[in-house]
Write a protein that holds these residues in place. Structure first.
Motif, PDB file in Angstrom:
ATOM      1  N   LEU A 108      -4.967  -5.798   4.915  1.00  0.00           N
ATOM      2  CA  LEU A 108      -6.366  -5.390   4.974  1.00  0.00           C
ATOM      3  C   LEU A 108      -6.552  -4.245   5.965  1.00  0.00           C
ATOM      4  CD1 LEU A 108      -9.248  -6.273   3.944  1.00  0.00           C
ATOM      5  CD2 LEU A 108      -9.402  -7.591   6.054  1.00  0.00           C
ATOM      6  N   TRP A 109      -5.967  -4.396   7.175  1.00  0.00           N
ATOM      7  CA  TRP A 109      -6.166  -3.368   8.201  1.00  0.00           C
ATOM      8  C   TRP A 109      -5.362  -2.107   7.904  1.00  0.00           C
ATOM      9  CZ3 TRP A 109     -10.441  -4.678   9.490  1.00  0.00           C
ATOM     10  CH2 TRP A 109     -10.801  -5.967   9.843  1.00  0.00           C
ATOM     11  N   GLN A 110      -4.257  -2.246   7.182  1.00  0.00           N
ATOM     12  CA  GLN A 110      -3.536  -1.042   6.774  1.00  0.00           C
ATOM     13  C   GLN A 110      -4.371  -0.238   5.780  1.00  0.00           C
ATOM     14  OE1 GLN A 110      -0.547   0.142   7.954  1.00  0.00           O
ATOM     15  NE2 GLN A 110      -1.071   1.978   6.775  1.00  0.00           N
ATOM     16  N   ARG A 111      -5.044  -0.923   4.875  1.00  0.00           N
ATOM     17  CA  ARG A 111      -5.930  -0.213   3.933  1.00  0.00           C
ATOM     18  C   ARG A 111      -7.050   0.499   4.676  1.00  0.00           C
ATOM     19  NH1 ARG A 111      -6.665  -4.421  -1.207  1.00  0.00           N
ATOM     20  NH2 ARG A 111      -4.446  -4.543  -1.763  1.00  0.00           N
ATOM     21  N   HIS A 112      -7.589  -0.166   5.703  1.00  0.00           N
ATOM     22  CA  HIS A 112      -8.625   0.482   6.506  1.00  0.00           C
ATOM     23  C   HIS A 112      -8.060   1.724   7.191  1.00  0.00           C
ATOM     24  CE1 HIS A 112     -11.738   1.203   9.445  1.00  0.00           C
ATOM     25  NE2 HIS A 112     -10.915   0.911  10.439  1.00  0.00           N
ATOM     26  N   TRP A 113      -6.866   1.608   7.769  1.00  0.00           N
ATOM     27  CA  TRP A 113      -6.239   2.732   8.452  1.00  0.00           C
ATOM     28  C   TRP A 113      -6.023   3.896   7.483  1.00  0.00           C
ATOM     29  CZ3 TRP A 113      -5.380   4.132  13.304  1.00  0.00           C
ATOM     30  CH2 TRP A 113      -4.373   5.048  13.608  1.00  0.00           C
ATOM     31  N   ASP A 114      -5.581   3.590   6.283  1.00  0.00           N
ATOM     32  CA  ASP A 114      -5.324   4.626   5.292  1.00  0.00           C
ATOM     33  C   ASP A 114      -6.602   5.319   4.837  1.00  0.00           C
ATOM     34  OD1 ASP A 114      -2.634   4.011   5.412  1.00  0.00           O
ATOM     35  OD2 ASP A 114      -2.669   2.706   3.649  1.00  0.00           O
ATOM     36  N   SER A 115      -7.753   4.660   5.043  1.00  0.00           N
ATOM     37  CA  SER A 115      -9.024   5.245   4.614  1.00  0.00           C
ATOM     38  C   SER A 115      -9.645   6.165   5.673  1.00  0.00           C
ATOM     39  CB  SER A 115     -10.020   4.131   4.269  1.00  0.00           C
ATOM     40  OG  SER A 115     -10.475   3.471   5.450  1.00  0.00           O
TER      41      SER A 115
END
Length: 507
Positions: A108-115
């Motif tokens: 979840l937090w990796q997706r946030h970081w990628d955004s």
């Protein structure tokens, strides 16, 4: 039985998907498992072909380079983990770090970081990978702000002609603000990598964090009436006096939020769907209030100081509970613990330091659940004589510590009781004379500190955690002093009394 090589999936509600993990090692002595995050995320349980294709996942959030998430967890695999296959362990080296069982949040937090803003992320990775850049961005006398700075306080922010000066800090991720900073909120919305904010002493009636990239917030709630959180924020700590009228506006009414507080009278705050609650250092708590205000809790942690827990059975109303942990909890005579059928989703039950009779009954009632995979840990059962000697002892956790001896723990408790008795006596004698009272308390605080100096002199066992506990116990004494004084009397000056302690502190 679980074994190294097993591959499991666990469902993450916020992701709306399953995440996969492999057990790579099992410690021969403790029985603990090492667990590795895999690169598979899916809407349904994986088929054998998908299991065969899984590889270790790497995550780049706040790291110099993509990194494995591989750690020692525990000896009981959570019962919401579903075994989907077996393969030879994908890593042969055992991990060096320890932690809890994962739940998919790292994806979840990796997706946030990628955004996030791509230029800011590239600058962060480049600065973290390169040699430390000590070039000065703002000359602040003996403590200049350098390009490698990661945290700033409000006083430093106010020294700059414009907050835009700090856009030259690619690694800036934390702020600690104790004084008003003009233009803080608009500027913060332009810095998506700042993930942690500590706000104190502002007395602002409304704070709006929408549009920021914050993930953790610690805020003095004194005087606060309205708090708007950004969707990514998942950890909120409330300090100070919480206004009963405070409303917190959070995504899904707090379903994805972890709320941390020391207020046993915690109001509902508008968080009807709150997912996780941590109550720390509470002395008295009504479980009926918690069940009534936060009926959808999935995780509840109660740390007592110690805590007299009323209406214990009402916790059984928290039907969605996944994790319940507590320490130093002492319900009244005749209180009953909820039965296993109250919590159909319960995966973890950790209870330490509670009455022996209650703890024994819990172990017996949940024995079959543990056999079916419940992570059950009920320990440090207290007999009546221990309760009589320790319910007012803030150093009871030192008992049984690996690096603190029993005589040292006993002496710490004696120093506390002596200081508490003397301080309350002075409060009775000088309750209306603030100057005389604070002078007397400063003397008591020095004696209290000197006692710990002597205790630490031979073995040097007092480290950061113990130092904080010593000061926390002293703050508890000052709270008792303020409670003993006449209504309307100003609180004693804690900073002045802390300075008096620090004058002679050697630990």
């Amino acid at each position: 039985m679980p074994a190294a090589g097993d591959i499991h999936v666990v469902h993450n509600a916020r992701l709306g998907a399953y995440a996969a993990y492999q057990l790579t090692h099992q410690d021969s002595e403790s029985g603990a498992f090492a667990i590795l995050s895999l690169d598979w995320v899916g809407n349904a349980v994986p088929d054998p072909a998908e299991v065969a294709a899984m590889q270790p996942a790497r995550f780049s959030q706040l790291r110099a380079a993509p990194t494995l998430v591989h750690r020692w967890a525990g000896k009981r695999v959570p019962r919401d983990f579903q075994r989907v296959g077996w393969r030879e362990p994908l890593l042969t080296d055992s991990p060096r770090s320890h932690g809890s069982w994962p739940c998919g949040d790292e994806h979840l937090w990796q997706r946030h970081w990628d955004s996030l803003d791509a230029d800011a992320v590239r600058a962060f990775h480049a600065a973290l990978s390169a040699p430390e850049d000590l070039s000065v961005v703002l000359d602040n006398g003996p403590h200049p702000v350098r390009r490698c700075t990661r945290m700033l306080d409000g006083a430093t922010l106010n020294l700059a002609p414009s907050l835009d000066v700090f856009d030259a800090l690619p690694l800036l991720t934390q702020l600690e603000i104790s004084t008003p900073v003009p233009g803080l909120w608009p500027w913060l919305r332009t810095r998506p990598l700042i993930h942690t904010l500590r706000l104190s002493g502002l007395q602002a009636p409304a704070v709006d964090l929408r549009g920021t990239g914050l993930m953790q917030l610690t805020i003095d709630a004194t005087g606060l009436r309205s708090l708007h959180l950004n969707p990514q924020l998942d950890r909120l700590t409330l300090l100070g006096r919480i206004d009963p009228g405070l409303t917190i506006h959070a995504e899904a009414q707090g379903r994805w939020l972890t709320l941390i507080s020391s207020d046993p009278q915690l109001p509902g705050l508008g968080l009807a769907q709150l997912g996780e609650l941590q109550l720390r250092e509470v002395r008295e708590l009504d479980a009926a209030r918690i069940a009534g205000q936060f009926p959808h809790l999935q995780s509840l942690t109660i740390s007592g100081a110690p805590c007299v827990l009323q209406h214990l059975h009402r916790l059984g109303e928290l039907r969605q509970l996944h994790t319940l942990s507590g320490s130093n909890l002492f319900p009244g005579a005749g209180e009953t613990f909820p039965a296993p059928e109250c919590w159909p989703r319960l995966c973890r039950l950790w209870l330490h330091s509670l009455p022996a009779g209650l703890g024994t009954a819990i172990r017996k009632a949940y024995r079959d659940e543990a056999a079916q995979g419940l992570d059950l840990d009920v320990a440090q059962l207290r007999k009546a004589e221990w309760l009589a000697a320790n319910l007012d002892n803030p150093f009871r956790d030192w008992e049984g510590s690996a690096h603190i001896s029993a005589p040292q723990a006993d002496k710490a408790a004696a120093l506390y009781r002596k200081a508490c008795t003397a301080a309350l006596k002075q409060a009775a004698e000088h309750g209306s004379d603030a100057a005389a009272l604070e002078a007397a308390l400063a003397h008591i605080g020095r004696d209290y500190t000197e006692g710990f100096n002597a205790l630490d002199r031979r073995s040097g066992f007092i480290e950061t955690e113990e130092r904080e506990q010593i000061y926390g116990a002293w703050l508890g004494i000052l709270d008792a002093v303020d409670a003993r004084r006449q209504d309307g009397a100003a609180p004693v000056d804690r900073e002045r009394l802390r300075a008096a302690m620090n004058e002679i502190r050697s630990f």
